[in-house]
Motif scaffolding. Structure first.
Motif, PDB file in Angstrom:
ATOM      1  N   ARG A  12       0.655  -1.230  -0.093  1.00 16.91           N
ATOM      2  CA  ARG A  12       0.276  -0.271  -0.387  1.00 16.91           C
ATOM      3  C   ARG A  12       0.691   1.157   0.387  1.00 16.91           C
ATOM      4  O   ARG A  12       1.806   1.549   0.677  1.00 16.91           O
ATOM      5  CB  ARG A  12      -0.669   0.270   0.999  1.00 16.91           C
ATOM      6  N   TYR A  84      -3.966  -9.978  -3.862  1.00 17.53           N
ATOM      7  CA  TYR A  84      -4.278  -9.614  -2.254  1.00 17.53           C
ATOM      8  C   TYR A  84      -5.352 -10.591  -1.893  1.00 17.53           C
ATOM      9  O   TYR A  84      -4.625 -10.998  -0.718  1.00 17.53           O
ATOM     10  CB  TYR A  84      -4.819  -8.177  -2.830  1.00 17.53           C
ATOM     11  N   ASN A  89      -3.195 -13.192   0.964  1.00 15.73           N
ATOM     12  CA  ASN A  89      -4.362 -12.965   2.685  1.00 15.73           C
ATOM     13  C   ASN A  89      -5.521 -14.286   2.635  1.00 15.73           C
ATOM     14  O   ASN A  89      -5.651 -14.212   3.886  1.00 15.73           O
ATOM     15  CB  ASN A  89      -5.131 -11.696   2.291  1.00 15.73           C
ATOM     16  N   TRP A  93      -0.877 -15.340   5.088  1.00 11.40           N
ATOM     17  CA  TRP A  93      -1.348 -14.763   6.160  1.00 11.40           C
ATOM     18  C   TRP A  93      -1.490 -15.973   7.562  1.00 11.40           C
ATOM     19  O   TRP A  93      -1.372 -15.786   7.973  1.00 11.40           O
ATOM     20  CB  TRP A  93      -3.170 -13.391   5.718  1.00 11.40           C
ATOM     21  N   ASP A 138       7.200  -6.528   3.753  1.00  7.02           N
ATOM     22  CA  ASP A 138       6.209  -7.877   3.832  1.00  7.02           C
ATOM     23  C   ASP A 138       6.051  -8.131   2.584  1.00  7.02           C
ATOM     24  O   ASP A 138       5.781  -8.377   1.268  1.00  7.02           O
ATOM     25  CB  ASP A 138       4.679  -7.019   4.391  1.00  7.02           C
ATOM     26  N   TYR A 139       4.814  -9.525   3.019  1.00 10.53           N
ATOM     27  CA  TYR A 139       4.304 -10.758   2.654  1.00 10.53           C
ATOM     28  C   TYR A 139       4.111 -10.380   1.357  1.00 10.53           C
ATOM     29  O   TYR A 139       3.712 -11.456   0.528  1.00 10.53           O
ATOM     30  CB  TYR A 139       3.941 -11.512   3.217  1.00 10.53           C
ATOM     31  N   HIS A 140       3.285  -9.551   1.010  1.00 12.03           N
ATOM     32  CA  HIS A 140       2.627 -10.013  -0.473  1.00 12.03           C
ATOM     33  C   HIS A 140       3.589  -9.511  -1.055  1.00 12.03           C
ATOM     34  O   HIS A 140       3.411  -9.386  -2.440  1.00 12.03           O
ATOM     35  CB  HIS A 140       1.792  -7.901  -0.795  1.00 12.03           C
ATOM     36  N   HIS A 162       6.662  -8.057   8.457  1.00 11.68           N
ATOM     37  CA  HIS A 162       5.909  -7.294   9.647  1.00 11.68           C
ATOM     38  C   HIS A 162       5.618  -8.188   9.888  1.00 11.68           C
ATOM     39  O   HIS A 162       4.969  -8.113  10.920  1.00 11.68           O
ATOM     40  CB  HIS A 162       5.285  -6.131   9.187  1.00 11.68           C
ATOM     41  N   VAL A 163       5.377  -9.905   9.168  1.00  9.02           N
ATOM     42  CA  VAL A 163       4.075 -10.798  10.476  1.00  9.02           C
ATOM     43  C   VAL A 163       5.225 -11.890  11.004  1.00  9.02           C
ATOM     44  O   VAL A 163       5.777 -11.657  10.432  1.00  9.02           O
ATOM     45  CB  VAL A 163       2.969 -11.083   9.173  1.00  9.02           C
ATOM     46  N   ARG A 271      -7.911  -5.250  14.607  1.00  5.05           N
ATOM     47  CA  ARG A 271      -8.512  -4.718  12.505  1.00  5.05           C
ATOM     48  C   ARG A 271      -9.162  -6.245  12.465  1.00  5.05           C
ATOM     49  O   ARG A 271      -9.641  -7.001  13.497  1.00  5.05           O
ATOM     50  CB  ARG A 271      -7.873  -5.189  11.810  1.00  5.05           C
ATOM     51  N   ARG A 309     -10.212  -6.062   5.060  1.00  5.45           N
ATOM     52  CA  ARG A 309     -10.513  -7.477   3.640  1.00  5.45           C
ATOM     53  C   ARG A 309     -11.647  -8.267   3.879  1.00  5.45           C
ATOM     54  O   ARG A 309     -11.716  -9.677   3.861  1.00  5.45           O
ATOM     55  CB  ARG A 309      -9.051  -8.886   3.814  1.00  5.45           C
TER      56      ARG A 309
HETATM   57  O1  LIG Z   1      -3.318  -3.681   4.337  1.00  8.42           O
HETATM   58  P1  LIG Z   1      -5.193  -4.912   4.922  1.00  8.42           P
HETATM   59  O2  LIG Z   1      -5.071  -5.888   4.154  1.00  8.42           O
HETATM   60  O3  LIG Z   1      -6.146  -3.642   4.737  1.00  8.42           O
HETATM   61  O4  LIG Z   1      -4.104  -5.014   5.744  1.00  8.42           O
HETATM   62  C1  LIG Z   1      -3.770  -4.015   6.816  1.00  8.42           C
HETATM   63  C2  LIG Z   1      -1.867  -4.374   7.922  1.00  8.42           C
HETATM   64  O5  LIG Z   1      -2.176  -5.909   7.972  1.00  8.42           O
HETATM   65  C3  LIG Z   1      -0.805  -5.959   8.712  1.00  8.42           C
HETATM   66  O6  LIG Z   1      -0.553  -6.573   9.627  1.00  8.42           O
HETATM   67  C4  LIG Z   1       0.157  -6.336   7.688  1.00  8.42           C
HETATM   68  O7  LIG Z   1       1.130  -6.969   7.952  1.00  8.42           O
HETATM   69  C5  LIG Z   1       0.855  -4.588   6.834  1.00  8.42           C
HETATM   70  O8  LIG Z   1       1.548  -5.132   5.333  1.00  8.42           O
HETATM   71  C6  LIG Z   1      -0.713  -4.534   6.282  1.00  8.42           C
HETATM   72  O9  LIG Z   1      -0.947  -3.005   5.662  1.00  8.42           O
END
Ligand SMILES: O=P(O)(O)OC[C@H]1O[C@@H](O)[C@H](O)[C@@H](O)[C@@H]1O
Length: 496
Positions: A12, A84, A89, A93, A138-140, A162-163, A271, A309
């Motif tokens: 992002r 994505y 995800n 994820w 990050d993982y993407h 980050h994860v 979230r 998501r």
């Molecule tokens: O980008 P999303 O899918 O809305 O999720 C929010 C964030 O979730 C985080 O925990 C991820 O490590 C980020 O890369 C991500 O941006």
């Protein structure tokens, strides 16, 4: 094409769109997060941020945001669904979070993942000046370092996850495990939140790719890839300043009244994600209501669960279950004007969030697995009054840095209930001592310290970081437990 000496690559872009009073679309720097971390460094670079602006239309041409150039990578409907929502995800994820939901594998998703990673790599190659430093997040984007090195071997490439990075038993399930590992090894430095993750990575590289690997260094194609732990943090000073504002303190007092002036306020901010342990927390709370250990008039739970998501099936199912459970608990235990749970799904602006943090006597952050959890750190930063108890899952990365929190295993329902009661009834002096220690830690280990320590380790000569920090920002000493320029860990290591 303008080129930059520092390029950040993330799924992002660090911006949000909003509608201006005249109806025009406006782009603003998103509050908090990675951009706040990097901004003080990026504005001296010049720097470019490569990322997706959200949506599936043609890539908007974006103006610079606070001096940082924006390079948009477009995603179409198929990319959104398969890259994505799919591979990132619904495969990676859940797999990276202990498979608390079943990871799904589809060959079409893998094709999209490669295609989108290649697009990010090409966009990055265009905007990076010769010898530039590129930092992939990050993982993407696991494949970007390898793809980028193939196009631009002159670049200094970093990758940060980050994860969590899972143990070999889980990662080995991935049909394309070798390709993912090789993609990451395109970097010069691979950073993780915790030392255990770096260890998992080294073990996998040795096992799957048969390469010489220690927890610090991996040899590949005549190069050395360094690996290490760099726990990410928040802009501590910014959150503390916000929370200390008189209007925020007044808002916190008002919120307490609006909640019915209870004795205890418990807050959770997540979230809406199955890794966050929301259902387990609701169950624990509900059982405490049944047993009478917690009474609705004395205690309220504020649960903020921001939808996330939303087109991914597992997230839709979770939301339905959470909402059914909140409804049941409120139906059974609430009274007119006195719900047992105040349930909110709206995103909050930063000032309102800071006020909520200030009103929370107990902040319950109990994910089943989390790379770091920055909400826990924000809560600590916001408690400028040294009050408030942090109830924290042992399975959040933050637990390694904040051992003074009330730690719980969220899989253990009785333990979770015990932890809630312990933090609700802790002696004020104990709460203060713990909070003070955690605040002191975050004061030193803020997001700027994180970014600098990573970039120092990446740019071994130190030339880039010296240039970035020579323009007014005082250089921060290396973070204990993280590699210094020579890759040598300094001081107390982050706890496992
Ligand atoms: O980008 P999303 O899918 O809305 O999720 C929010 C964030 O979730 C985080 O925990 C991820 O490590 C980020 O890369 C991500 O941006």
């Amino acid at each position: 094409m303008r080129q930059s000496s520092l390029v950040v690559v993330a799924n992002r872009l660090p911006i949000d769109d909003s509608v201006a009073p005249d109806g025009a679309c406006e782009w603003r720097r998103s509050p908090g997060g990675l951009v706040s971390a990097l901004h003080p460094l990026l504005r001296h670079a010049p720097a470019t941020w490569v990322g997706w602006a959200g949506g599936t239309g043609p890539a908007p041409n974006l103006p610079d945001v606070d001096g940082v150039r924006m390079r948009t990578v477009p995603l179409d409907q198929d990319d959104l669904r398969d890259h994505y929502e799919g591979f990132a995800n619904a495969t990676l994820w859940p797999l990276y979070h202990d498979s608390v939901e079943q990871p799904q594998h589809h060959r079409r998703w893998w094709e999209a993942y490669q295609r989108v990673n290649q697009r990010f790599a090409e966009a990055t190659a265009e905007v990076a000046e010769p010898g530039a430093v590129v930092w992939v997040q990050d993982y993407h984007l696991h494949l970007v370092p390898g793809m980028l090195r193939a196009i631009r071997p002159d670049l200094r490439i970093g990758f940060f996850l980050h994860v969590p990075f899972p143990p070999p038993e889980l990662f080995m399930q991935l049909p394309r495990r070798a390709e993912l590992l090789r993609g990451m090894l395109g970097a010069d430095l691979v950073g993780f939140q915790r030392a255990q993750a770096a260890h998992n990575f080294a073990q996998l590289v040795a096992k799957v790719l048969d390469l010489p690997a220690t927890d610090r260094r991996i040899g590949i194609d005549g190069r050395v890839v360094r690996i290490g732990a760099f726990p990410v943090s928040i802009d501590t000073a910014e959150m503390a300043a916000l929370a200390a504002r008189p209007d925020v303190a007044a808002r916190a007092r008002r919120l307490r009244q609006d909640l019915g002036s209870p004795e205890h306020v418990i807050l959770s901010v997540d979230r809406m994600d199955y890794t966050k342990g929301i259902e387990q927390r609701l169950k624990a709370y509900s059982e405490l209501l049944v047993s009478g250990h917690v009474k609705v008039r004395d205690t309220v739970l504020v649960q903020v669960a921001v939808p996330s998501r939303e087109r991914v099936g597992q997230y839709q199912i979770l939301r339905e279950r959470v909402e059914r459970e909140v409804g049941r608990i409120n139906g059974e235990f609430g009274r007119v004007g006195e719900p047992a749970i105040h349930y909110l799904t709206q995103p909050f602006d930063r000032a309102e969030l800071a006020a909520l943090y200030r009103v929370a006597d107990v902040m319950a952050v109990t994910p089943l697995r989390d790379g770091m959890n920055l909400v826990a750190k924000e809560y600590v930063a916001a408690r400028v009054d040294d009050a408030g108890a942090l109830l924290l899952s042992e399975f959040a990365g933050a637990a390694a840095e904040l051992p003074q929190a009330y730690l719980v295993n969220p899989h253990d329902l009785e333990g979770l209930k015990q932890g809630l009661l312990e933090s609700l009834h802790a002696a004020p002096a104990d709460v203060r001592a713990r909070m003070r220690a955690m605040r002191a830690h975050l004061h030193e280990h803020d997001i700027r310290a994180w970014a600098r320590s990573y970039l120092r380790a990446l740019d071994e000569t130190g030339a880039l970081v010296d240039r970035l920090t020579s323009t007014g920002d005082p250089a921060t000493p290396p973070v204990p437990g993280q590699p210094d320029r020579s890759g040598t860990p300094t001081g107390r290591p982050a706890q496992p």
